[in-house]
Write an enzyme that holds these catalytic residues in place. Sequence first.
Site, PDB file in Angstrom:
ATOM      1  N   MET A  79     -23.910 -11.666  14.287  1.00 43.73           N
ATOM      2  CA  MET A  79     -24.941 -10.714  13.898  1.00 43.73           C
ATOM      3  C   MET A  79     -24.425  -9.714  12.867  1.00 43.73           C
ATOM      4  O   MET A  79     -23.224  -9.612  12.616  1.00 43.73           O
ATOM      5  CB  MET A  79     -25.447  -9.966  15.134  1.00 43.73           C
ATOM      6  CG  MET A  79     -26.119 -10.864  16.171  1.00 43.73           C
ATOM      7  SD  MET A  79     -26.683  -9.977  17.639  1.00 43.73           S
ATOM      8  CE  MET A  79     -28.061  -9.041  16.955  1.00 43.73           C
ATOM      9  N   HIS A  80     -25.365  -9.001  12.263  1.00 45.76           N
ATOM     10  CA  HIS A  80     -25.138  -7.789  11.472  1.00 45.76           C
ATOM     11  C   HIS A  80     -24.574  -8.005  10.061  1.00 45.76           C
ATOM     12  O   HIS A  80     -24.573  -7.067   9.258  1.00 45.76           O
ATOM     13  CB  HIS A  80     -24.199  -6.805  12.177  1.00 45.76           C
ATOM     14  CG  HIS A  80     -24.485  -6.575  13.620  1.00 45.76           C
ATOM     15  ND1 HIS A  80     -25.729  -6.221  14.103  1.00 45.76           N
ATOM     16  CD2 HIS A  80     -23.679  -6.670  14.722  1.00 45.76           C
ATOM     17  CE1 HIS A  80     -25.676  -6.090  15.402  1.00 45.76           C
ATOM     18  NE2 HIS A  80     -24.450  -6.365  15.817  1.00 45.76           N
ATOM     19  N   ASP A 236     -26.053 -14.496  18.171  1.00 43.73           N
ATOM     20  CA  ASP A 236     -25.166 -15.285  19.032  1.00 43.73           C
ATOM     21  C   ASP A 236     -25.330 -14.980  20.516  1.00 43.73           C
ATOM     22  O   ASP A 236     -25.351 -15.894  21.346  1.00 43.73           O
ATOM     23  CB  ASP A 236     -23.706 -15.132  18.602  1.00 43.73           C
ATOM     24  CG  ASP A 236     -23.273 -13.693  18.393  1.00 43.73           C
ATOM     25  OD1 ASP A 236     -24.063 -12.766  18.685  1.00 43.73           O
ATOM     26  OD2 ASP A 236     -22.135 -13.474  17.940  1.00 43.73           O
TER      27      ASP A 236
END
Length: 484
Positions: A79-80, A236
Site C-alpha cells: 500500500m501507499h 495487501d
Amino acid sequence: MYLGLDIGTSGVKAVLVSESGAILATATRELALSHPAPLWSEQDPDSWVDATIGAVDDLASRHPREVAQVAGIGLSGQMHGATLLDEDGKPLRPAILWNDGRSQAECAVLERRCPSLPAIAGNLAMPGFTAPKLLWIARHEPKIFERVAKVLLPKAYVRYRLTGEMVEDMSDAAGTLWLDVGQRRWSALLLHATGLDLHHMPRLVEGSAESAVLAPDHAQRWGMKKAVVVAGGAGDNAASAIGLGAIAPGDAFLSLGTSGVVFRVTDRFAPAPTSAVHAFCHALPGLWHQMGVMLSAAASLAWLSGVMETPAAALLAPLGESVDAPSPIKFLPYLDGERTPHNDASASGAFVGLRGATGRSQIVQAVLEGVAFAARDNLAALSAASGPIPELDLVGGGSRSPLWAQICADVLGIPVHRVEEGEVGAALGASRLGRLAATGESASAVCTRPRRLATFTPRASVAAAYDEAYRRWRALYPALKETN
C-alpha cells in the site's frame, strides 16, 4: 481457474487456484529496494511489471492447460506507494514506498491545511501514506510535480500495464489520505490540500467488482482462451483477510510479513487516530477494518540475517520450538520508524542490555520478542479502540516459525493459530476477488476459512516473565527518544 497476483515489497507472488479453491501452483520473483538517502525507500515501477509478467510466465510454462482456463485475476499489493505518471502514462521518477520516512514535515503541513483530515480519512497524517509524499515532491521536485497527470498505487500501476485501465479499489485507496473512507469516494477537500484534483485519481471500484479486462496481448502470451476479468483487488492486508475468510465483524489476524499488522474487521467506519490506529475500507462492500501497524516485523529478522550473513532458518534452529524465559536482551524493531502507537518516522532500532557474554541466540530471540512486543502495542491500541480481541490467526513469512508463533502467544496472552497457506494469504485473497468479479458468487461461498494447522496458547509458566519484560521494553522508546 483463477489467478492471484501479490505485488509485495520484496517480491511478486503469483498463485494459480482451482475451482475447488485449492492452490495448484505458485511462482515468485524478487524485487530490489533502493535507499538513496536516509529515510528514503524507492522502487522502479516497471520492475513490478517485469516481475509480475515473469511470475505468470513461469506458471504458464509449467501449467499451460490450467493457465489457459483462467477466468478471473485479482491483484493485491503493497500500500501507499506514490507512482507518479505523466500524460503519456510513463513514470516520472521511482515510486516512493510505504516505508519511506522523508515526509514528516509535510505531514504537519497537511494536518494544518486540513484539520478535518483524521475524521474524513480515518487516519493521522504519517510519512508512509501517499498524500504527504506528494507535498514533498511539490516542495523538493517542483518540476516533476508540475508534470504529474495521475497518481497510482503499486498494484494499480501493474493493472494499468496489464489492462490499459487506471483503476483503484477502496481498500488500497483508503491508504492514500485522499479517500473519504466512510463514504468510499475520493475527497476533493483532501486532494486540494495537496495541490491535486479529482482528475489526478484513478477510477474507484470495490475489490470484488470487475475493474478491467486483461489486454489481448497478455492473454495471448499466456495462452488464455477467455476474456479474462480483472477484479478491483485489495491492499495487501485486506487481501490477506479475504484469503483467511476474515469477512465478518470481529474477525482478526496477525501478519508477520515485511511489516507487521494486527487486523480486525468492522461493520462500520471506526476511526481511532489518537492511538495511530488505521481505519480503512475492507475489500468487500459494506465492510471496513482497523489496523495496528509496525513497519519492521519479518524485516527485522531479515536484517539480522543479512548482518550476521546467516540464513534466518539457521539463526532460529538452535532455539528450538519454544523458549522458557525472555531474552535478557531487548530489541526495538524500529528499523524504518514506527506507526502504531508512536507515529514516529524517525524512531530507530536498538539493542539494549548487551554484555560481553551475550550470545547469538539471545540476540536472535530478542529480535523475535521485540516484534512480538510491538504486536502487543498494536493489540492494546485496537483493544482500547473497539474492545478486546480474543484470538488471532497468524499469516506472513513469520508464520513459518513455530518458535515465533509460541512467543507471540506468550507475549500477547491470547491463542495464536497457524493456518494452511498462511504464507500466500494476500495472493490467495486476490485470486478469490478475481473469482468474485468473474462469477458474481457470494463472498461467503468463496471466502472460506483455511484449515488451522496448529494452535499456540499462552503458557502460564512464562506469562508473568513476559509481562514484566514487556513493561521494561515499553519504557525504552520514550527513554531513548529523549536522548536522541
